[in-house]
Motif scaffolding. Sequence first.
Motif, short mmCIF file in Angstrom:
data_model
loop_
_atom_site.label_atom_id
_atom_site.label_comp_id
_atom_site.label_asym_id
_atom_site.label_seq_id
_atom_site.Cartn_x
_atom_site.Cartn_y
_atom_site.Cartn_z
N ARG A 1 -24.45 22.73 -20.58
CA ARG A 1 -23.33 23.41 -19.94
C ARG A 1 -22.86 22.55 -18.78
O ARG A 1 -23.67 21.92 -18.11
CB ARG A 1 -23.80 24.76 -19.42
CG ARG A 1 -22.74 25.70 -18.89
CD ARG A 1 -23.42 26.84 -18.16
NE ARG A 1 -22.59 28.02 -18.07
CZ ARG A 1 -22.83 29.05 -17.25
NH1 ARG A 1 -23.86 29.03 -16.46
NH2 ARG A 1 -22.04 30.10 -17.22
N GLU B 1 -19.47 28.81 -13.62
CA GLU B 1 -20.20 30.01 -14.01
C GLU B 1 -19.65 30.66 -15.27
O GLU B 1 -20.35 31.38 -15.95
CB GLU B 1 -20.15 31.02 -12.86
CG GLU B 1 -20.78 30.52 -11.59
CD GLU B 1 -20.03 30.97 -10.35
OE1 GLU B 1 -20.57 30.80 -9.26
OE2 GLU B 1 -18.90 31.49 -10.49
N THR B 2 -18.39 30.40 -15.54
CA THR B 2 -17.79 30.99 -16.74
C THR B 2 -17.85 30.04 -17.93
O THR B 2 -17.33 30.36 -18.99
CB THR B 2 -16.33 31.36 -16.47
OG1 THR B 2 -15.62 30.17 -16.11
CG2 THR B 2 -16.22 32.37 -15.35
N TYR C 1 -19.75 38.36 -15.58
CA TYR C 1 -19.10 37.60 -16.63
C TYR C 1 -19.86 37.96 -17.92
O TYR C 1 -21.09 37.99 -17.92
CB TYR C 1 -19.18 36.09 -16.38
CG TYR C 1 -18.51 35.63 -15.11
CD1 TYR C 1 -19.12 34.70 -14.29
CD2 TYR C 1 -17.27 36.14 -14.73
CE1 TYR C 1 -18.52 34.27 -13.12
CE2 TYR C 1 -16.67 35.72 -13.56
CZ TYR C 1 -17.30 34.79 -12.76
OH TYR C 1 -16.70 34.37 -11.60
N PHE D 1 -20.27 37.58 -22.28
CA PHE D 1 -20.08 36.67 -23.40
C PHE D 1 -20.60 37.31 -24.69
O PHE D 1 -21.55 38.08 -24.67
CB PHE D 1 -20.87 35.36 -23.19
CG PHE D 1 -20.63 34.67 -21.88
CD1 PHE D 1 -21.25 35.09 -20.72
CD2 PHE D 1 -19.77 33.58 -21.80
CE1 PHE D 1 -21.02 34.44 -19.50
CE2 PHE D 1 -19.54 32.92 -20.60
CZ PHE D 1 -20.17 33.36 -19.46
N THR E 1 -14.02 37.04 -18.10
CA THR E 1 -14.25 36.40 -16.81
C THR E 1 -13.38 37.01 -15.72
O THR E 1 -12.89 36.31 -14.84
CB THR E 1 -13.99 34.89 -16.91
OG1 THR E 1 -12.63 34.69 -17.34
CG2 THR E 1 -14.93 34.23 -17.87
N SER F 1 -23.71 37.04 -17.09
CA SER F 1 -24.03 36.27 -15.90
C SER F 1 -23.11 36.78 -14.80
O SER F 1 -22.35 37.71 -15.00
CB SER F 1 -23.85 34.77 -16.12
OG SER F 1 -22.49 34.45 -16.29
N GLY F 2 -23.20 36.17 -13.61
CA GLY F 2 -22.40 36.68 -12.52
C GLY F 2 -21.87 35.58 -11.63
O GLY F 2 -22.37 34.45 -11.70
#
Lengths: 114, 115
Positions: A94, A99-100, B32, B34, B51, B94-95
């Motif tokens: 990654r 973060e996205t 976030y 996914f 997002t 996630s954040g």
Amino acid sequence: DVKVTQSSRYLVKRTGEKVFLECVQDMDHENMFWYRQDPGLGLRLIYFSYDVKMKEKGDIPEGYSVSREKKERFSLILESASTNQTSMYLCASRIRDKETGELFFGEGSRLTVL
Amino acid sequence: AQSVTQLGSHVSVSEGALVLLRCNYSSSVPPYLFWYVQYPNQGLQLLLKYTSAATLVKGINGFEAEFKKSETSFHLTKPSAHMSDAAEYFCAVSGPYSSASKIIFGSGTRLSIRP
């Protein structure tokens, strides 16, 4: 086409053997990860690396170590394989500080320890 | 702490039927979210992600997911299932400001398609 390559798709090892799982990515990503995938447990993070020679323990590091000598390569090492390490191992990379950003995965290495 | 729960380890639908895979999350910060898909003998690939822009997110292969903060859900849907959709699907959270290691995956839902 972006690519994460795991060198061995299938391995069979004996208890007590030292096992190396290799992963190479061609996207110049800073972050690389090793996950373990078991039925009903999803993916669990073993180790991750955010730069060359840098590493952090994930959720289940016991019995594993890692090496990152070059940016594109991240190796998972089982110092003395045990039967409870029979599993599917997934490498991912990654881009850093995004973060996205999505994780890019290799095809996996299925390890059987006898 | 963040977590994600996928309801149903196995879902079976007929070809042409609606696909609904459920995901609920827990997060103390705006998440976030996914969805990843894993076809047999392959690694995971990203289907779609939320997002904090539009709450309805469209992904590849006709899939979409809607972020519902009030229900803490991010369910995956597809109006008409195709045989090629048979795979395992993972929800992940996630954040913001979280380290790259803090991507939490659900336990997965295996989708089967009946002819």
